[in-house]
Design a protein around this motif. Structure first.
Motif, PDB file in Angstrom:
ATOM      1  N   GLN A 169       1.264   6.037  12.228  1.00 21.13           N
ATOM      2  CA  GLN A 169       0.642   6.787  10.572  1.00 21.13           C
ATOM      3  C   GLN A 169       0.098   8.173  11.790  1.00 21.13           C
ATOM      4  OE1 GLN A 169      -1.688   4.645   8.539  1.00 21.13           O
ATOM      5  NE2 GLN A 169       0.022   4.366   6.920  1.00 21.13           N
TER       6      GLN A 169
ATOM      7  N   SER B  50       4.422  -5.179  -2.864  1.00 18.32           N
ATOM      8  CA  SER B  50       4.759  -4.997  -1.840  1.00 18.32           C
ATOM      9  C   SER B  50       6.525  -4.843  -2.681  1.00 18.32           C
ATOM     10  CB  SER B  50       5.007  -5.168  -0.643  1.00 18.32           C
ATOM     11  OG  SER B  50       5.413  -6.651  -1.007  1.00 18.32           O
ATOM     12  N   LYS B  54       6.388   2.258  -4.654  1.00 20.46           N
ATOM     13  CA  LYS B  54       5.447   2.985  -4.300  1.00 20.46           C
ATOM     14  C   LYS B  54       4.416   3.716  -3.386  1.00 20.46           C
ATOM     15  CE  LYS B  54       1.402  -0.131  -3.701  1.00 20.46           C
ATOM     16  NZ  LYS B  54       2.158  -1.144  -3.321  1.00 20.46           N
ATOM     17  N   THR B  55       5.109   3.640  -2.695  1.00 22.95           N
ATOM     18  CA  THR B  55       4.476   4.423  -1.047  1.00 22.95           C
ATOM     19  C   THR B  55       5.775   4.915  -0.730  1.00 22.95           C
ATOM     20  OG1 THR B  55       3.943   2.138   0.331  1.00 22.95           O
ATOM     21  CG2 THR B  55       4.446   3.941   1.485  1.00 22.95           C
ATOM     22  N   THR B  56       7.033   5.043  -1.324  1.00 17.93           N
ATOM     23  CA  THR B  56       8.562   5.780  -0.983  1.00 17.93           C
ATOM     24  C   THR B  56       8.256   6.512  -2.458  1.00 17.93           C
ATOM     25  OG1 THR B  56       9.719   3.487  -0.466  1.00 17.93           O
ATOM     26  CG2 THR B  56      10.956   5.681  -1.225  1.00 17.93           C
ATOM     27  N   ARG B  59       5.810   9.088  -0.641  1.00 14.13           N
ATOM     28  CA  ARG B  59       6.537   9.869   0.515  1.00 14.13           C
ATOM     29  C   ARG B  59       7.257  10.755  -0.189  1.00 14.13           C
ATOM     30  NH1 ARG B  59       5.275   8.002   5.758  1.00 14.13           N
ATOM     31  NH2 ARG B  59       7.576   8.510   6.572  1.00 14.13           N
ATOM     32  N   GLN B 100      -3.143   4.449   4.718  1.00 11.96           N
ATOM     33  CA  GLN B 100      -3.644   3.499   4.671  1.00 11.96           C
ATOM     34  C   GLN B 100      -4.893   3.009   5.717  1.00 11.96           C
ATOM     35  OE1 GLN B 100      -1.037   0.433   4.196  1.00 11.96           O
ATOM     36  NE2 GLN B 100      -2.842  -1.079   3.329  1.00 11.96           N
ATOM     37  N   ASP B 182      -2.282   6.964  -0.213  1.00 12.46           N
ATOM     38  CA  ASP B 182      -1.829   5.392   0.004  1.00 12.46           C
ATOM     39  C   ASP B 182      -3.111   4.208   0.055  1.00 12.46           C
ATOM     40  OD1 ASP B 182       0.010   3.651  -0.310  1.00 12.46           O
ATOM     41  OD2 ASP B 182       1.229   4.226   1.403  1.00 12.46           O
ATOM     42  N   GLU B 183      -3.275   3.534  -0.550  1.00 11.55           N
ATOM     43  CA  GLU B 183      -3.572   2.300  -0.340  1.00 11.55           C
ATOM     44  C   GLU B 183      -5.078   2.506   0.585  1.00 11.55           C
ATOM     45  OE1 GLU B 183      -3.540  -0.699  -1.033  1.00 11.55           O
ATOM     46  OE2 GLU B 183      -1.351  -0.997  -1.962  1.00 11.55           O
TER      47      GLU B 183
END
Lengths: 288, 288, 334, 351
Positions: A169, B50, B54-56, B59, B100, B182-183
């Protein structure tokens, strides 16, 4: 980096032992500057004398002083190993980093070639190379060829580090701090790659010196440039062991074994230092 | 009329999976659309488990992953057209991420303040060392820290909460219009979590920043969000006003999600032994 | 199941790539030579006394094919491949008119036997002791073994062999030096002959085993000391599973996977070691043949040995790669 | 001086009128365990478990809550007797009493401890991904872990295992699978099955659901509780997530910086927390449907290698008094079944 070396020297027994062994070897090679005669001259001292105060390591059947001869030989051998390692480092760094950063198709192609060089039996190829080159085979040509053949294993190591760094990261964090790719590679990633480059350099020097000695002893190099291998070659030519001139063989072999073990100890202690698990556990125990 | 701040229209990210012969298509993000207006500063939350994409999606909005279908426009500019370094820097100045894991977001071998200086150097008009430090200090004060507390420190010398604050401060240096988090609190300890969450609220209200908050945690989402979307397997299953959606979800998945959240209330603990959560087939399907 | 096929196809591809690149190196190195190989060889052949005109012509023909004096470079390249495909390297110059393939065929069993024995012993012993040393950290005997391994590992094959030669050849001459068996014996399946083979092979095998032992020992010990911190080992320890069982089925079993990969990757280097060692002890394998071929100026033989070595090592690596999925069930996924 | 006069251990039940308290299965007394390291010549001591006492009754779920690096994982490792240098026990004792058969973990032989493992004391670990041997089928784990305790013939044993798997809604064919072939939820159920197949009296669970998605988590927790009730074992359940504790634990202990600072029945602890740290933790829990402002706690958890003098919470405590930085508060009885270590709480002051 300097403080790491200081810590290693003080608290890591392997590192200290390796440094001490190499210190002796380097001091020996430095002696070559003080040598009273050029290395190529033969029959300058009485032949076949055992070690004494006049001739510390005795003299050879060719009328050379083993001590001074050895100082030239170890200098050339170290230099050879160092140059091969330096050249092959450039190859393995470029290929490893490229493969790791670019990934995908480039990575697959580079790694197939890489794996090919890992399993290729290099010794017959080197012998064949000498075979066609014959008298034109020089110390420098051999160094070039060996650098061209000896990068593969380390490129794979560097690639795996580059790959893992790319997905970390903090790399993205650096991108969003406005850093350029060059800045990220040079300032953020290089510190991770440097220790492994250091430890593989040690192993690579060992590898190239080992092969050089082997080829020289067989007479497959330029036998007029004194190296450890060439010294043993001449000793064998004069059947030194049968003739009882053991010092002609013993001192070069002992010195080169010191090189191998010294370099290896440095590599091992460095490896232990960079092993992510041991470093992690150290960090964890510092935090908890 | 000025274009919206962020306009995601029918964006999809499709990966091709499998071996040489059989190629399966897998949609990490499928046909997602939403708009953030320029002057309605809000916390827009993307909720999902997961594998929900959401993370994609985050990004894609950060222009790290390109959309394979549909478009994402930031202030009218299609992200797919941003290629040159100058354009990318201009985009990054306005859109900043928060990651995160605060321990992963900083290079453990580098000092923490370095990221602040780099950001100030690349994204603001600060040129001298003093100006850069002043920018860093101002940003740190906005998150309740000061440069004096952070200067020269390595990541392992700070706590997770402090590091996450530094990460937020760094993202503020360029005065961005949009922050994508993100989180950001899932790795932060419970006692500090709410102060980071409150910080986002304060950024929205005082600094007029829009925030895309990505989380799996419905409780903090309810606490700070203005609008939410709920994602499942790449698709948006429900969207709207945060309080309304979370109080009265209508999609079966949203209802399941809400019912799965454990209430921090011991008096309702027997729900855990209720039949629908111990032995039905539906539950087993959910477990897979 | 699909993906296991993909794995096999990939490994086969890698095998052909190694052979292809290796033989190209052989071709281009031999074609970059500054001296005329054919006339050089003819001269060498004349020196060995076979000067009949037919023989010289036959030799010239074969050499011209191999070193490419006929046609364009592309033609030469193609002819070279055709010869290699049928393992026809022409007659040897130094042992005229015996074909090169016959000479290599005679040497190969010695090399393969030596290699197989040494690799199996060093791999098995190195891994078992290394595994034990990684698991029982405080054992004094194993710690001592670690120091020995650390001292042996970095020393190249030649030096180890040379030192053994000095010790057992001059200082304490109890073992035979040179040859694969006693000169006056006829090969056959009888006890004295087999005993002679073993005593003659002992020193070459020992020097290979010593170097290999160090490498496998160190590698295995490092692997094991990492694996013992893995959750599945800690969990089994918490469950009170028998320690020997943990060491065998959990620790060693998992460490075996990278050690098999390692064996495949280092086979080329081990082969180098074997032919170097053979030469030191005058063992009648491929290595000794190669060195004598160089000294005799026998081009065909050098090319033949190099080519066969490349194909042989690549083939052995392929076999190991194909065994790998039996050990690691996870290959099916990747 | 204290709210409730100190009494002997067993007397802290819900009511004297009820049946007499059963003997605790686990009794931890004044336990201290430190990480003692020498790195690069510097000796350091991390006081991860510092003078902790607690007990767990039969058929009880004891929840242990605390933030990252507060020592909770070290505590359960120490309780399980699974410590290795640099972690050393420097004082106190851990005693198990399994229906008459008792064992003092740090005064027993390794053989005695091994005989106890899995038959009486089992473990569910964090990260089901990595707790099963990746290169062997699941069947072998059951054989290695449980066969020696259950005895009988191999086919009989496997029948028992299959029957047990059914309770967790797992089909018999998971036994022939490799761990990587199972989904995260299935793997976690396999480890629960593994930990419960011998019907042990005591189970230690370390964050078993932290890595799971919410939907799966609730199902797995329900199964853990269901099977615990069925076989009647005690459960020591560790997680940082208070919502999980609220739904599972009978009694709850709150850890902060190597100490247990408060302990009590879960419902009462949530209803009326005494220690300012607990008050804060429970008060700041976000809930769906509750948008009232919540505050975070200022400051950072102390470094256990160099903890602050006195009460380790005092630098962050809203109620800190002069005495707090000088003396360390001890765990005192604070009402039926409850204990707290706080000078302010003793005086009846609450945050």
């Amino acid at each position: 980096m300097l403080s790491i070396l200081k810590d290693l020297l003080r608290y890591n027994r392997e590192f200290a032992a390796g440094a001490a062994l190499l210190g002796i070897v380097v001091a020996m090679s430095a002696m070559s500057a003080l040598a009273p005669m050029p290395p190529d001259d033969v029959y300058v001292v009485p032949p076949d004398l055992p070690p004494s105060w006049t001739y510390l390591m005795g003299t050879t059947s060719r009328g050379q002083d083993v001590f001074w001869q050895l100082s030239f030989a170890i200098r050339n051998t170290l230099l050879f190993g160092f140059i091969v390692a330096l050249l092959s480092r450039i190859l393995s760094l470029v290929i490893g980093l490229l493969s790791g950063y670019l990934g995908g198709f480039v990575d697959r192609v580079l790694m197939s070639i890489n794996d090919t060089f890992i399993v290729m039996p290099l010794f017959p190829i080197l012998v064949m190379f000498y075979f066609v080159m014959r008298d034109r085979m020089s110390w420098a040509a051999l160094a070039l060829v060996m650098a061209g053949l000896g990068w593969a294993y380390d490129a794979r190591l560097i690639r795996s580090i580059a790959m893992s760094l790319r997905t970390r990261q903090f790399t993205e964090h650096s991108v969003y701090s406005g850093m350029s790719t060059r800045q990220i590679v040079a300032q953020e990633h290089l510190p991770y790659v440097m220790p492994i480059v250091f430890s593989t350099t040690m192993n690579n020097i060992n590898w190239s010196i080992g092969l050089e000695v082997t080829l020289s002893v067989l007479g497959f190099t330029n036998i007029n440039t004194p190296t450890i291998g060439v010294m043993i070659y001449w000793a064998n030519q004069h059947t030194a062991m049968t003739a009882g001139v053991w010092w002609w063989v013993f001192f070069p072999v002992a010195l080169v074994i010191m090189v191998f073990i010294g370099l290896f100890l440095l590599a091992v202690s460095m490896n232990e230092y960079i092993d992510p698990r041991s470093r992690l556990s150290r960090m964890r125990s510092a935090k908890t | 009329m000025s274009p919206p701040l962020l306009e995601v229209s029918n964006a999809s990210k499709i990966y091709a999976m499998g071996g040489l012969l059989s190629r399966r298509r897998f949609a990490a993000v499928a046909d997602v659309s939403f708009t953030l207006e320029e002057d309605r500063h809000e916390i827009f939350t993307i909720i999902g488990e997961s594998g929900s994409g959401k993370t994609t999606l985050a990004r894609m909005i950060l222009n790290i992953v390109p959309a394979t279908e549909g478009t994402i426009r930031f202030r009218g500019v299609d992200l797919a057209t941003i290629r040159k370094r100058a354009d990318r820097l201009a985009f990054m100045r306005q859109v900043q991420p928060i990651f995160q894991n605060p321990f992963e977001a900083f290079n453990p071998l580098k000092r923490v303040d370095r990221y602040l200086y780099m950001t100030a150097l690349h994204f603001t008009d600060a040129r001298t060392a003093d100006e850069v430090r002043a920018k860093a200090d101002r940003a740190l004060r906005q998150v309740g820290l000061s440069l004096a507390e952070v200067k020269g420190r390595f990541p392992h010398e700070l706590s997770g909460g402090q590091l996450q604050r530094v990460a937020v401060a760094r993202s503020l240096i360029s005065s961005p219009a949009l922050i994508i988090a993100d989180e950001p609190v899932s790795m932060v300890d419970a006692s500090i979590r709410m102060s980071i969450v409150n910080l986002f609220k304060a950024l929205r209200d005082t600094l007029k920043v829009s925030i895309i908050y990505i989380t799996h945690d419905l409780a903090t989402a309810y606490y700070i969000s203005d609008r939410i979307i709920i994602m499942k397997k790449g698709e948006v299953v429900e969207s709207g006003n945060a309080r309304e959606v979370l109080a009265h979800p209508t999609h079966p998945y949203s209802i399941l999600l809400k019912n799965s959240v454990l209430s921090p209330d011991p008096s309702r603990r027997d729900e855990l032994l209720a039949p629908q959560f111990s032995s039905t087939e539906k539950d087993i399907a959910a477990l897979r | 199941m699909q993906s296991i096929n993909v794995y096999i196809v990939k490994r086969l591809g890698q095998f052909f790539l190694v052979v292809f690149i290796g033989i190209n190196i052989v071709f281009f190195v031999t074609h970059a030579t500054p001296i005329d190989p054919v006339e050089h060889s003819i001269m060498a052949a004349a020196m060995f006394g076979s000067t009949s005109p037919e023989a010289i012509n036959m030799l010239r023909e074969a050499l011209a094919d191999l070193y490419g004096l006929k046609g364009s470079l592309w033609d030469q390249y193609w002819t070279f491949w055709k010869r290699i495909a049928v393992a026809d390297f022409g007659p040897s110059v130094s042992s005229f008119p015996t074909p090169v393939s016959t000479l290599i065929g005679r040497a190969i069993p010695w090399t393969v036997g030596l290699l197989l024995t040494a690799v199996i012993i060093s791999w098995v012993v190195g891994n078992i002791l290394g595994g034990l040393a990684g698991y029982y950290r405080e054992n004094r005997l194993l710690k001592a073994a670690g120091v020995v391994a650390m001292g042996l590992h970095p020393i190249p094959y030649y030096i180890i062999a040379f030192v053994l030669l000095i010790i057992f050849g001059y200082l304490w001459p109890v073992l035979p030096l040179g040859g694969g068996y006693q000169r006056n014996m006829t090969p056959g399946w009888n006890l004295p002959f087999i005993g002679s083979v073993i005593t003659h092979g002992f020193l070459p095998a020992l020097s290979l085993v010593l170097v290999g032992f160090g490498a496998w020992f160190m590698g295995m010990r490092a692997l094991v000391s990492n694996i013992v911190t893995e959750d599945y080992v800690v969990y089994a320890e918490l469950a009170g599973v028998d320690r020997n069982r943990i060491l065998g089925s959990y620790v060693m079993r998992n460490a075996l996977v990278p050690q098999i990969t390692g064996l495949g990757m280092s086979l080329g280097a081990i082969f180098n070691g074997a032919i170097i060692t053979e030469q030191v002890f005058g063992y009648p394998g491929v290595g000794t043949l190669l060195v004598s071929a160089v000294h005799a100026g026998d081009y065909s033989l050098v090319i033949g040995i190099t080519t066969i070595s490349i194909i042989g090592v690549a083939g052995a690596v392929l076999v190991i790669d194909l065994l790998y999925p039996l050990l690691d069930p996870r290959v099916k996924i990747g | 001086m204290t709210a409730g006069a100190p009494t002997t251990v067993g007397a802290a039940g819900q009511g004297v009128a009820e049946a007499p308290q059963p003997q605790p299965v686990l009794r931890v007394s004044d336990l201290s365990a430190f990480y003692q390291t020498h790195y690069f010549g510097i000796v350091r001591e991390v006081r991860a478990v510092d003078d902790i006492s607690l007990h767990v009754l039969p058929n009880e779920i004891y929840g242990l809550a605390g933030e990252s690096s507060c020592g909770k994982t070290t505590l359960i490792k120490t309780i399980a007797g699974a410590i290795q240098p640099p972690l050393n026990v420097v004082g106190g004792s851990v005693k198990f009493d399994f229906r008459g058969q008792s064992i003092n973990v740090y005064e027993s032989t390794p053989e005695e401890r091994n005989a106890m493992r899995w038959q009486h004391l089992s473990y569910i670990m964090q990260g089901s991904m990595s707790v099963l041997n990746p290169v062997r089928r699941v069947r072998h784990s059951f054989v290695d872990f449980a066969f020696r305790h259950i005895g009988r013939s191999m086919p009989d044993f496997l029948d028992t295992v299959v029957g047990h798997l059914e309770r967790l809604h797992l089909r018999a064919d998971v036994l022939d699978a490799y761990p990587h072939e199972l989904s995260g939820g299935m793997r976690q159920r396999v480890t629960i099955a593994l930990a419960t197949v011998c019907r042990p009296e005591f189970i230690i669970a370390d964050e078993p659901t932290t890595a799971l998605d919410v939907v799966v988590q609730k199902g797995v927790l329900a199964m853990i509780r269901g099977i615990q009730r069925e076989i009647g074992s005690s459960l020591l359940f560790v997680t940082h997530d208070l919502s999980v504790h609220a739904n599972l634990a009978d009694r709850l202990g709150i850890m902060y910086a190597g100490h247990i600072v408060e302990e009590g029945p879960t419902a009462e602890l949530f209803a009326s927390p005494r220690h300012p740290y607990t008050v804060h933790l429970i008060g700041s829990l976000p809930r769906v449907g509750d948008a009232a402002p919540k505050k975070g706690l200022e400051g950072v958890p102390p470094n256990l290698a160099d903890p602050p003098p006195g009460c380790r919470f005092h630098p962050r405590c809203p109620l800190a008094m002069g005495i707090c930085s000088r003396e360390t508060p001890v765990m005192e009885w604070a009402g039926p079944g409850r204990r707290v270590a706080c000078f302010a709480a003793e005086k009846g002051i609450t945050a």
